[in-house]
Motif scaffolding. Sequence first.
Motif, mmCIF file in Angstrom:
data_model
loop_
_atom_site.group_PDB
_atom_site.id
_atom_site.type_symbol
_atom_site.label_atom_id
_atom_site.label_comp_id
_atom_site.label_asym_id
_atom_site.label_seq_id
_atom_site.Cartn_x
_atom_site.Cartn_y
_atom_site.Cartn_z
ATOM 1 N N LEU A 270 0.825 -1.200 0.000
ATOM 2 C CA LEU A 270 0.000 0.000 0.000
ATOM 3 C C LEU A 270 0.863 1.256 0.000
ATOM 4 C CD1 LEU A 270 -2.822 1.244 0.120
ATOM 5 C CD2 LEU A 270 -2.702 1.065 2.611
ATOM 6 N N ALA A 271 1.991 1.226 0.708
ATOM 7 C CA ALA A 271 2.884 2.388 0.758
ATOM 8 C C ALA A 271 3.446 2.717 -0.626
ATOM 9 C CB ALA A 271 4.018 2.128 1.744
ATOM 10 N N LEU A 272 3.537 1.729 -1.498
ATOM 11 C CA LEU A 272 4.062 1.942 -2.853
ATOM 12 C C LEU A 272 2.956 2.177 -3.887
ATOM 13 C CD1 LEU A 272 6.791 -0.850 -2.838
ATOM 14 C CD2 LEU A 272 7.138 1.621 -2.601
ATOM 15 N N TYR A 273 1.708 2.241 -3.439
ATOM 16 C CA TYR A 273 0.562 2.331 -4.343
ATOM 17 C C TYR A 273 0.647 3.538 -5.278
ATOM 18 C CZ TYR A 273 -4.267 2.827 -5.908
ATOM 19 O OH TYR A 273 -5.397 2.972 -6.679
ATOM 20 N N ASP A 274 0.915 4.736 -4.741
ATOM 21 C CA ASP A 274 0.952 5.937 -5.580
ATOM 22 C C ASP A 274 1.996 5.820 -6.680
ATOM 23 O OD1 ASP A 274 -1.133 7.183 -4.269
ATOM 24 O OD2 ASP A 274 0.192 8.168 -2.826
ATOM 25 N N SER A 275 3.176 5.301 -6.337
ATOM 26 C CA SER A 275 4.221 5.121 -7.346
ATOM 27 C C SER A 275 3.792 4.094 -8.388
ATOM 28 C CB SER A 275 5.523 4.656 -6.700
ATOM 29 O OG SER A 275 6.014 5.627 -5.829
ATOM 30 N N SER B 206 3.042 4.704 -12.447
ATOM 31 C CA SER B 206 3.874 3.997 -13.416
ATOM 32 C C SER B 206 3.061 3.475 -14.601
ATOM 33 C CB SER B 206 4.600 2.829 -12.738
ATOM 34 O OG SER B 206 3.715 1.758 -12.502
ATOM 35 N N LEU B 207 1.731 3.485 -14.471
ATOM 36 C CA LEU B 207 0.893 3.031 -15.578
ATOM 37 C C LEU B 207 1.022 4.003 -16.746
ATOM 38 C CD1 LEU B 207 -2.339 2.001 -13.671
ATOM 39 C CD2 LEU B 207 -0.641 0.481 -14.688
ATOM 40 N N GLU B 208 0.693 3.529 -17.930
ATOM 41 C CA GLU B 208 0.745 4.388 -19.101
ATOM 42 C C GLU B 208 -0.175 5.581 -18.916
ATOM 43 O OE1 GLU B 208 -0.184 1.019 -19.448
ATOM 44 O OE2 GLU B 208 1.864 0.360 -19.820
ATOM 45 N N ALA B 209 0.070 6.638 -19.685
ATOM 46 C CA ALA B 209 -0.728 7.860 -19.578
ATOM 47 C C ALA B 209 -2.199 7.598 -19.881
ATOM 48 C CB ALA B 209 -0.176 8.925 -20.515
ATOM 49 N N PHE C 64 14.322 0.399 -19.693
ATOM 50 C CA PHE C 64 15.231 -0.510 -19.000
ATOM 51 C C PHE C 64 15.387 -0.168 -17.518
ATOM 52 C CE2 PHE C 64 19.642 -1.504 -17.732
ATOM 53 C CZ PHE C 64 19.540 -2.885 -17.751
ATOM 54 N N LEU C 65 15.453 1.133 -17.185
ATOM 55 C CA LEU C 65 15.691 1.543 -15.798
ATOM 56 C C LEU C 65 14.407 1.810 -15.011
ATOM 57 C CD1 LEU C 65 18.734 3.915 -16.375
ATOM 58 C CD2 LEU C 65 18.748 1.578 -15.518
ATOM 59 N N ALA C 66 13.253 1.705 -15.663
ATOM 60 C CA ALA C 66 11.994 2.002 -14.978
ATOM 61 C C ALA C 66 11.667 0.902 -13.963
ATOM 62 C CB ALA C 66 10.863 2.113 -15.991
ATOM 63 N N LYS C 67 11.111 1.317 -12.819
ATOM 64 C CA LYS C 67 10.725 0.365 -11.779
ATOM 65 C C LYS C 67 9.496 -0.407 -12.242
ATOM 66 C CE LYS C 67 10.032 -0.284 -6.929
ATOM 67 N NZ LYS C 67 10.495 -1.629 -6.904
ATOM 68 N N SER C 68 9.492 -1.687 -11.998
ATOM 69 C CA SER C 68 8.388 -2.546 -12.391
ATOM 70 C C SER C 68 7.616 -2.981 -11.148
ATOM 71 C CB SER C 68 8.947 -3.766 -13.128
ATOM 72 O OG SER C 68 7.904 -4.640 -13.432
ATOM 73 N N TYR C 69 6.275 -3.004 -11.243
ATOM 74 C CA TYR C 69 5.423 -3.433 -10.143
ATOM 75 C C TYR C 69 4.610 -4.640 -10.611
ATOM 76 C CZ TYR C 69 6.550 1.152 -8.266
ATOM 77 O OH TYR C 69 7.213 2.244 -7.794
ATOM 78 N N ASP C 70 4.490 -5.640 -9.755
ATOM 79 C CA ASP C 70 3.714 -6.819 -10.130
ATOM 80 C C ASP C 70 2.343 -6.836 -9.456
ATOM 81 O OD1 ASP C 70 4.515 -7.300 -7.560
ATOM 82 O OD2 ASP C 70 5.325 -9.293 -7.934
#
Length: 199
Positions: free
Chosen positions: A122-127, A131-134, A183-189
Amino acid sequence: MSLPDYRSPGKQSSPASPQSPVVQLNIGGHLFSTSLNTLRKHPESKLADLFSGQPKLRTDREGRYFIDRDGTHFGAILEFLRTERLPTANVLEVLIRIARAEAIAARRSTILVCVLRTDEDLALYDSAISSLEADKQSVVTFGPWKGAAGPPSVLDLLDCMKMDIESRGYRVSILPHVMDRGFLAKSYDYFHKVIFTWW
């Protein structure tokens, strides 16, 4: 008369009998019964303020306290006050309504589901959301959960969600949502695609 005050238990309310802390509510025509303790569970809330000391609300003809607001989702608010857990049954209804709205003249509609198992997620939710496409799609969020056994696995939750939706007569498949990121973008699963097939 006034409601029993949690600071002075001798006071009483006309809609609730002297022996009972039950309060009858009319929220925009939707009728609810609950206890004063439930309404006062969060002392800084508007509900606690409305139901402390002298009544601050009008009553309807049957003596129920009247709040002039849409009562459609007030049951979910009461359930949260009673259990301290966010309701999930209505989340499936929201998910289905969004899918139907997006299905106009389309064979399939896709809804993104964000599964947050823990408070750390939940703390990472905003990030994660940013990170989703526009052109982000509708996102329905589940979690986090608290319980003695810990949070369920994501696969268990998604499987249960799929079975619940299919039991309502819908055809649905669930896939991981893979984002095309640099390549350097953070990925969320956290994200999964719920795909409704309409015909």
